[in-house]
Write a protein that holds these residues in place. Structure first.
Motif, PDB file in Angstrom:
ATOM      1  N   GLY A 111       0.814  -1.202   0.000  1.00  0.00           N
ATOM      2  CA  GLY A 111       0.000   0.000   0.000  1.00  0.00           C
ATOM      3  C   GLY A 111       0.852   1.258   0.000  1.00  0.00           C
ATOM      4  N   GLY A 112       0.198   2.368  -0.196  1.00  0.00           N
ATOM      5  CA  GLY A 112       0.908   3.635  -0.189  1.00  0.00           C
ATOM      6  C   GLY A 112       0.083   4.724  -0.824  1.00  0.00           C
ATOM      7  N   LEU A 113       0.760   5.825  -1.097  1.00  0.00           N
ATOM      8  CA  LEU A 113       0.122   6.986  -1.709  1.00  0.00           C
ATOM      9  C   LEU A 113       0.401   6.971  -3.206  1.00  0.00           C
ATOM     10  CD1 LEU A 113      -1.301   9.770  -1.547  1.00  0.00           C
ATOM     11  CD2 LEU A 113       0.975  10.750  -1.070  1.00  0.00           C
ATOM     12  N   VAL A 114      -0.643   7.136  -3.997  1.00  0.00           N
ATOM     13  CA  VAL A 114      -0.488   7.154  -5.447  1.00  0.00           C
ATOM     14  C   VAL A 114      -1.419   8.215  -6.024  1.00  0.00           C
ATOM     15  CG1 VAL A 114      -2.225   5.334  -5.752  1.00  0.00           C
ATOM     16  CG2 VAL A 114      -0.498   5.700  -7.517  1.00  0.00           C
ATOM     17  N   GLN A 115      -1.007   8.809  -7.116  1.00  0.00           N
ATOM     18  CA  GLN A 115      -1.823   9.838  -7.752  1.00  0.00           C
ATOM     19  C   GLN A 115      -2.952   9.199  -8.552  1.00  0.00           C
ATOM     20  OE1 GLN A 115       0.780  12.345 -10.069  1.00  0.00           O
ATOM     21  NE2 GLN A 115       1.312  13.577  -8.267  1.00  0.00           N
ATOM     22  N   PRO A 116      -4.041   9.920  -8.744  1.00  0.00           N
ATOM     23  CA  PRO A 116      -5.115   9.403  -9.586  1.00  0.00           C
ATOM     24  C   PRO A 116      -4.586   9.012 -10.969  1.00  0.00           C
ATOM     25  CG  PRO A 116      -5.849  11.342  -8.407  1.00  0.00           C
ATOM     26  CD  PRO A 116      -4.380  11.219  -8.142  1.00  0.00           C
ATOM     27  N   TYR A 141      -1.542 -11.585  -5.363  1.00  0.00           N
ATOM     28  CA  TYR A 141      -1.243 -10.210  -5.754  1.00  0.00           C
ATOM     29  C   TYR A 141      -2.518  -9.528  -6.241  1.00  0.00           C
ATOM     30  CZ  TYR A 141       3.390 -12.321  -5.976  1.00  0.00           C
ATOM     31  OH  TYR A 141       4.546 -13.007  -5.679  1.00  0.00           O
ATOM     32  N   LEU A 142      -2.525  -8.223  -6.075  1.00  0.00           N
ATOM     33  CA  LEU A 142      -3.604  -7.415  -6.642  1.00  0.00           C
ATOM     34  C   LEU A 142      -2.975  -6.249  -7.380  1.00  0.00           C
ATOM     35  CD1 LEU A 142      -6.712  -7.125  -6.860  1.00  0.00           C
ATOM     36  CD2 LEU A 142      -6.548  -5.472  -4.974  1.00  0.00           C
ATOM     37  N   GLN A 143      -3.024  -6.305  -8.696  1.00  0.00           N
ATOM     38  CA  GLN A 143      -2.538  -5.213  -9.526  1.00  0.00           C
ATOM     39  C   GLN A 143      -3.676  -4.240  -9.744  1.00  0.00           C
ATOM     40  OE1 GLN A 143       0.618  -4.607 -10.836  1.00  0.00           O
ATOM     41  NE2 GLN A 143      -0.269  -2.656 -11.495  1.00  0.00           N
ATOM     42  N   MET A 144      -3.471  -3.004  -9.337  1.00  0.00           N
ATOM     43  CA  MET A 144      -4.515  -1.988  -9.434  1.00  0.00           C
ATOM     44  C   MET A 144      -4.045  -0.887 -10.381  1.00  0.00           C
ATOM     45  SD  MET A 144      -5.661  -1.765  -5.427  1.00  0.00           S
ATOM     46  CE  MET A 144      -4.089  -1.116  -4.880  1.00  0.00           C
ATOM     47  N   ASN A 145      -4.780  -0.701 -11.444  1.00  0.00           N
ATOM     48  CA  ASN A 145      -4.454   0.314 -12.440  1.00  0.00           C
ATOM     49  C   ASN A 145      -5.542   1.370 -12.512  1.00  0.00           C
ATOM     50  OD1 ASN A 145      -2.147  -1.196 -13.162  1.00  0.00           O
ATOM     51  ND2 ASN A 145      -3.330  -2.388 -14.645  1.00  0.00           N
ATOM     52  N   SER A 146      -5.206   2.487 -13.119  1.00  0.00           N
ATOM     53  CA  SER A 146      -6.166   3.589 -13.294  1.00  0.00           C
ATOM     54  C   SER A 146      -6.871   3.910 -11.976  1.00  0.00           C
ATOM     55  CB  SER A 146      -7.203   3.210 -14.364  1.00  0.00           C
ATOM     56  OG  SER A 146      -6.575   2.915 -15.591  1.00  0.00           O
ATOM     57  N   LEU A 147      -6.086   4.051 -10.950  1.00  0.00           N
ATOM     58  CA  LEU A 147      -6.657   4.255  -9.622  1.00  0.00           C
ATOM     59  C   LEU A 147      -7.380   5.593  -9.531  1.00  0.00           C
ATOM     60  CD1 LEU A 147      -3.788   2.691  -7.541  1.00  0.00           C
ATOM     61  CD2 LEU A 147      -6.198   2.014  -7.424  1.00  0.00           C
ATOM     62  N   LYS A 148      -8.456   5.560  -8.744  1.00  0.00           N
ATOM     63  CA  LYS A 148      -9.291   6.731  -8.547  1.00  0.00           C
ATOM     64  C   LYS A 148      -9.303   7.083  -7.058  1.00  0.00           C
ATOM     65  CE  LYS A 148     -12.370   4.862 -12.110  1.00  0.00           C
ATOM     66  NZ  LYS A 148     -13.755   4.416 -12.407  1.00  0.00           N
ATOM     67  N   PRO A 149      -9.610   8.322  -6.729  1.00  0.00           N
ATOM     68  CA  PRO A 149      -9.684   8.684  -5.306  1.00  0.00           C
ATOM     69  C   PRO A 149     -10.645   7.794  -4.518  1.00  0.00           C
ATOM     70  CG  PRO A 149      -9.645  10.656  -6.647  1.00  0.00           C
ATOM     71  CD  PRO A 149      -9.740   9.499  -7.602  1.00  0.00           C
ATOM     72  N   GLU A 150     -11.704   7.338  -5.163  1.00  0.00           N
ATOM     73  CA  GLU A 150     -12.654   6.471  -4.457  1.00  0.00           C
ATOM     74  C   GLU A 150     -12.113   5.066  -4.193  1.00  0.00           C
ATOM     75  OE1 GLU A 150     -13.195   8.290  -7.199  1.00  0.00           O
ATOM     76  OE2 GLU A 150     -14.502   7.231  -8.637  1.00  0.00           O
ATOM     77  N   ASP A 151     -10.941   4.758  -4.726  1.00  0.00           N
ATOM     78  CA  ASP A 151     -10.288   3.490  -4.396  1.00  0.00           C
ATOM     79  C   ASP A 151      -9.519   3.582  -3.079  1.00  0.00           C
ATOM     80  OD1 ASP A 151      -9.529   3.174  -7.868  1.00  0.00           O
ATOM     81  OD2 ASP A 151     -11.069   2.068  -6.755  1.00  0.00           O
ATOM     82  N   THR A 152      -9.450   4.776  -2.514  1.00  0.00           N
ATOM     83  CA  THR A 152      -8.783   4.960  -1.228  1.00  0.00           C
ATOM     84  C   THR A 152      -9.469   4.112  -0.165  1.00  0.00           C
ATOM     85  OG1 THR A 152      -8.013   7.187  -1.748  1.00  0.00           O
ATOM     86  CG2 THR A 152      -8.235   6.608   0.590  1.00  0.00           C
ATOM     87  N   THR A 201      -3.601  -3.048   4.567  1.00  0.00           N
ATOM     88  CA  THR A 201      -2.594  -2.136   4.055  1.00  0.00           C
ATOM     89  C   THR A 201      -3.324  -0.957   3.416  1.00  0.00           C
ATOM     90  OG1 THR A 201      -0.629  -1.931   2.645  1.00  0.00           O
ATOM     91  CG2 THR A 201      -2.377  -3.363   1.823  1.00  0.00           C
ATOM     92  N   LEU A 202      -2.898   0.246   3.761  1.00  0.00           N
ATOM     93  CA  LEU A 202      -3.622   1.446   3.349  1.00  0.00           C
ATOM     94  C   LEU A 202      -3.209   1.886   1.951  1.00  0.00           C
ATOM     95  CD1 LEU A 202      -5.527   3.834   3.981  1.00  0.00           C
ATOM     96  CD2 LEU A 202      -3.548   4.991   5.015  1.00  0.00           C
ATOM     97  N   VAL A 203      -4.197   2.094   1.119  1.00  0.00           N
ATOM     98  CA  VAL A 203      -3.994   2.668  -0.210  1.00  0.00           C
ATOM     99  C   VAL A 203      -4.674   4.027  -0.243  1.00  0.00           C
ATOM    100  CG1 VAL A 203      -4.532   2.445  -2.662  1.00  0.00           C
ATOM    101  CG2 VAL A 203      -3.821   0.431  -1.348  1.00  0.00           C
ATOM    102  N   THR A 204      -3.907   5.045  -0.564  1.00  0.00           N
ATOM    103  CA  THR A 204      -4.441   6.400  -0.651  1.00  0.00           C
ATOM    104  C   THR A 204      -4.222   6.915  -2.062  1.00  0.00           C
ATOM    105  OG1 THR A 204      -3.912   6.814   1.674  1.00  0.00           O
ATOM    106  CG2 THR A 204      -4.394   8.723   0.296  1.00  0.00           C
ATOM    107  N   VAL A 205      -5.303   7.285  -2.718  1.00  0.00           N
ATOM    108  CA  VAL A 205      -5.233   7.823  -4.073  1.00  0.00           C
ATOM    109  C   VAL A 205      -5.568   9.300  -3.994  1.00  0.00           C
ATOM    110  CG1 VAL A 205      -6.008   7.611  -6.464  1.00  0.00           C
ATOM    111  CG2 VAL A 205      -5.972   5.597  -4.959  1.00  0.00           C
ATOM    112  N   SER A 206      -4.556  10.117  -4.206  1.00  0.00           N
ATOM    113  CA  SER A 206      -4.746  11.550  -4.045  1.00  0.00           C
ATOM    114  C   SER A 206      -3.664  12.301  -4.798  1.00  0.00           C
ATOM    115  CB  SER A 206      -4.704  11.922  -2.563  1.00  0.00           C
ATOM    116  OG  SER A 206      -4.765  13.330  -2.402  1.00  0.00           O
ATOM    117  N   SER A 207      -4.021  13.458  -5.282  1.00  0.00           N
ATOM    118  CA  SER A 207      -3.028  14.306  -5.936  1.00  0.00           C
ATOM    119  C   SER A 207      -2.414  15.282  -4.940  1.00  0.00           C
ATOM    120  CB  SER A 207      -3.676  15.067  -7.095  1.00  0.00           C
ATOM    121  OG  SER A 207      -4.796  15.788  -6.639  1.00  0.00           O
TER     122      SER A 207
END
Length: 121
Positions: A8-13, A78-89, A115-121
């Protein structure tokens, strides 16, 4: 059975992230491994799952953006997450159980720490 999730971690939209979950202990009976998530103020929801044989099951809204895979030799999902959106936080939780297929009742269910996933700019 112990489940250890990471990634997990911080990722941009629009970005991508890959989560991993390693199972250890008495894992011989485990068939289904998967992921759930819980966003702030919301109930935990199913994301995706995969059997020992590689049959996958996805929450409909995530199919196409998220891909679940499994390495049985490493007892890891594994979970591959693409095109992440803020609502995936959300906090993403690894899950495992012994049911023979998706139509059977859940048996011997185990949860990992999230594990925390944060989708934010």
């Amino acid at each position: 059975v112990q489940l250890q999730a990471c990634g997990g971690g911080l990722v941009q939209p629009g970005g991508s992230l890959r989560l991993s979950c390693a199972a250890s202990g008495s894992i011989s009976s485990i068939n289904v491994m998967g992921w759930y998530r819980q966003a702030p103020g919301k109930q935990r929801e199913f994301v995706a799952a995969i059997t020992n044989g590689g049959r996958t099951n996805y929450r409909a809204s995530m199919k196409g953006r998220f891909t679940i895979s499994r390495d049985n030799a490493k007892n890891t999902v594994y979970l591959q997450m693409n095109s992440l959106k803020p609502e995936d936080t959300a906090v993403y939780y690894c899950n495992a159980d012994s049911r023979p297929d998706y139509t059977a009742p859940v048996v011997n269910e185990y949860w990992g720490k999230g594990t925390l996933v944060t989708v934010s700019s």
